[in-house]
Design an enzyme around this catalytic site. Structure first.
Site, PDB file in Angstrom:
ATOM      1  N   LYS A  81       0.811  -1.223   0.000  1.00  0.00           N
ATOM      2  CA  LYS A  81       0.000   0.000   0.000  1.00  0.00           C
ATOM      3  C   LYS A  81       0.845   1.275   0.000  1.00  0.00           C
ATOM      4  CE  LYS A  81      -4.470  -1.511   1.524  1.00  0.00           C
ATOM      5  NZ  LYS A  81      -4.273  -2.944   1.832  1.00  0.00           N
ATOM      6  N   GLU A 103     -10.187   7.159   3.521  1.00  0.00           N
ATOM      7  CA  GLU A 103     -11.055   6.341   4.356  1.00  0.00           C
ATOM      8  C   GLU A 103     -10.342   5.018   4.545  1.00  0.00           C
ATOM      9  OE1 GLU A 103     -12.044   6.530   0.973  1.00  0.00           O
ATOM     10  OE2 GLU A 103     -11.522   4.440   0.617  1.00  0.00           O
ATOM     11  N   SER A 357       1.668  -9.860  -0.901  1.00  0.00           N
ATOM     12  CA  SER A 357       1.300  -8.439  -0.809  1.00  0.00           C
ATOM     13  C   SER A 357       1.638  -7.796   0.534  1.00  0.00           C
ATOM     14  CB  SER A 357      -0.188  -8.266  -1.113  1.00  0.00           C
ATOM     15  OG  SER A 357      -0.975  -9.087  -0.267  1.00  0.00           O
TER      16      SER A 357
HETATM   17  C1  PLP Z   1      -5.142  -3.949   1.499  1.00  0.00           C
HETATM   18  C2  PLP Z   1      -4.439  -5.226   1.245  1.00  0.00           C
HETATM   19  C3  PLP Z   1      -4.820  -6.100   0.191  1.00  0.00           C
HETATM   20  C4  PLP Z   1      -6.021  -5.850  -0.680  1.00  0.00           C
HETATM   21  O1  PLP Z   1      -5.946  -4.688  -1.466  1.00  0.00           O
HETATM   22  P1  PLP Z   1      -5.665  -4.731  -3.028  1.00  0.00           P
HETATM   23  O2  PLP Z   1      -6.016  -3.366  -3.479  1.00  0.00           O
HETATM   24  O3  PLP Z   1      -6.547  -5.791  -3.628  1.00  0.00           O
HETATM   25  O4  PLP Z   1      -4.236  -5.065  -3.217  1.00  0.00           O
HETATM   26  C5  PLP Z   1      -4.078  -7.242  -0.038  1.00  0.00           C
HETATM   27  N1  PLP Z   1      -3.028  -7.555   0.743  1.00  0.00           N
HETATM   28  C6  PLP Z   1      -2.642  -6.757   1.777  1.00  0.00           C
HETATM   29  C7  PLP Z   1      -1.462  -7.182   2.595  1.00  0.00           C
HETATM   30  C8  PLP Z   1      -3.331  -5.580   2.055  1.00  0.00           C
HETATM   31  O5  PLP Z   1      -2.929  -4.800   3.077  1.00  0.00           O
END
Ligand code: PLP
Length: 384
Positions: A81, A103, A357
């Site tokens: 993010k 938000e 992610s």
């Molecule tokens: C917020 C988040 C997601 C989901 O958001 P995307 O916009 O689909 O990437 C996925 N993995 C993590 C670790 C997150 O913090």
């Protein structure tokens, strides 16, 4: 010119916001290829946020495959993010906006936004449902430490949907001074394109890294899909490589692409969890970041054109992959990322790259309290 992705995307917003979206669009058109913007972003990503992230082979986790993880879990604040938050903070500065609103549901995007606002000396207001604030108290504390003001939203289900409505209301009232920092590849044009371009660095690096270490492209690239930003960032540079399968993994209880229908949510047309009358339905997932009834419009387009496939993963399957990665590799993944890990293990392909992610520190309480096969209670859904 508000962009669309096939029949998806566009701008479904009140008239008062069109000038702000036009302003953002023309700023973006000149910034995206501007050398000084690129250089500033690159400097921040490398000296502050932690890029480039490594590609890690996971032989014990996936002994029958050649599987690699793209390590966004190693980024500052614990997930991909920050790539987006840093980029949009630079855009806001170039636009001369000193007040940032956002938000947040689970608080991850709120923390990333509060982080970059602290770094740039920008005022930061984060809207959050009071029910989410109660459940995500540590992230509320964290945003406070970073100097952000968290404003509770007390109506409706007191979760992300209402927090988003409140942020939009604030933006309408303060549009001249305020930048709305959206956390995924959703919202009215040009946000989905901006967020994709800011997250695209994930797949760009991964493609170069896998070519270097394996001398060829992977058969399959896998990422989890909530709003879709880590997935679109991971996929985008592989889209022209037609032999590379692109697999997006949704939470089984939040499969906006797998079981959704076309509709409008938060300013754009996409694929949504909605009933026949178009009423948005609650999403359910053990992972807060995937628990969102919509998805970025570009994913709906990639699905319809057949370029990417979207498959579901249950809570139980994600939990099993979570524990397996902990025990075999010494890496604690985010629950969101664990969905991608589960499907990558059984995709049947040999050379696979998975977007990890984020890291799972934030999810430990959830994991330790989890009862296999338990159903998440309706109305407890939160996101980003
Ligand atoms: C917020 C988040 C997601 C989901 O958001 P995307 O916009 O689909 O990437 C996925 N993995 C993590 C670790 C997150 O913090």
């Amino acid at each position: 010119m508000s962009q669309t992705f096939g029949v998806y995307g566009g701008r479904y917003v009140p008239e008062t916001l069109i000038p702000a979206l036009d302003e953002l669009e023309s700023a973006w058109a000149s910034l995206r290829d501007d050398d000084s913007f690129r250089a500033e972003l690159h400097h921040l990503l490398t000296t502050y946020a932690g890029r480039p992230t490594p590609l890690t082979r996971v032989e014990r986790f996936a002994p029958d495959q050649r599987m690699y993880l793209k390590r966004e879990d190693l980024m500052h604040t614990g997930a991909h993010k920050i790539n987006n938050a840093v980029g949009q903070a630079v855009i806001a500065q170039r636009l001369g906006k000193k007040r940032i609103i956002a938000e947040t549901g689970a608080g991850q995007h709120g923390v990333a936004t509060a982080t970059v606002c602290a770094r740039f000396g920008l005022e930061c207001i984060v809207y959050m449902g009071s029910e989410d604030m109660r459940r995500q108290a540590p992230n509320v504390e964290r945003m406070g430490l970073l100097g952000a003001e968290v404003r509770p939203v007390e109506f409706g289900t007191r979760t992300l949907k209402e927090a988003t409505s409140e942020a939009i209301r604030d933006w309408i009232a303060n549009v001249d001074t305020t930048y709305y920092l959206i956390g995924s590849c959703v919202g009215p044009a040009p946000y989905p394109e901006i967020v994709r371009e800011l997250q695209r660095v994930i797949g760009h690096e991964a493609r170069e890294q896998i070519l270097q270490v394996e001398g060829r492209l992977p058969e399959t690239v896998v990422a989890c899909v909530g709003g879709g930003s880590n997935a679109i960032g991971m996929f985008y540079d592989f889209v022209p490589d037609e032999d590379v399968r692109l697999i997006g993994v949704e939470a089984a209880g939040a499969a906006s692409l797998g079981t959704g229908r076309p509709g409008v949510l938060h300013g754009a047309r996409s694929s949504l969890l909605a009933d026949e009358d178009g009423q948005i339905m609650d999403a359910h997932s053990i992972s807060a970041g995937l628990d969102y009834p919509g998805v970025g419009p570009e994913h709906a387009y990639l699905r319809d054109t057949g370029r990417a496939e979207y498959v579901p993963c249950t809570d139980d399957e994600a939990l099993a992959a979570f524990h397996r990665l902990c025990e075999t590799e010494g890496i604690v993944p985010a629950l969101e990322s664990s969905h991608a890990l589960a499907r990558a293990l059984d995709c049947g392909d040999e050379l696979v790259v998975v977007c990890l992610s984020g890291r799972g520190d934030k999810d430990l309480a959830e994991v330790l309290n989890y009862k296999p096969g338990s159903q998440v209670e309706p109305g407890l859904g939160v996101s980003t």
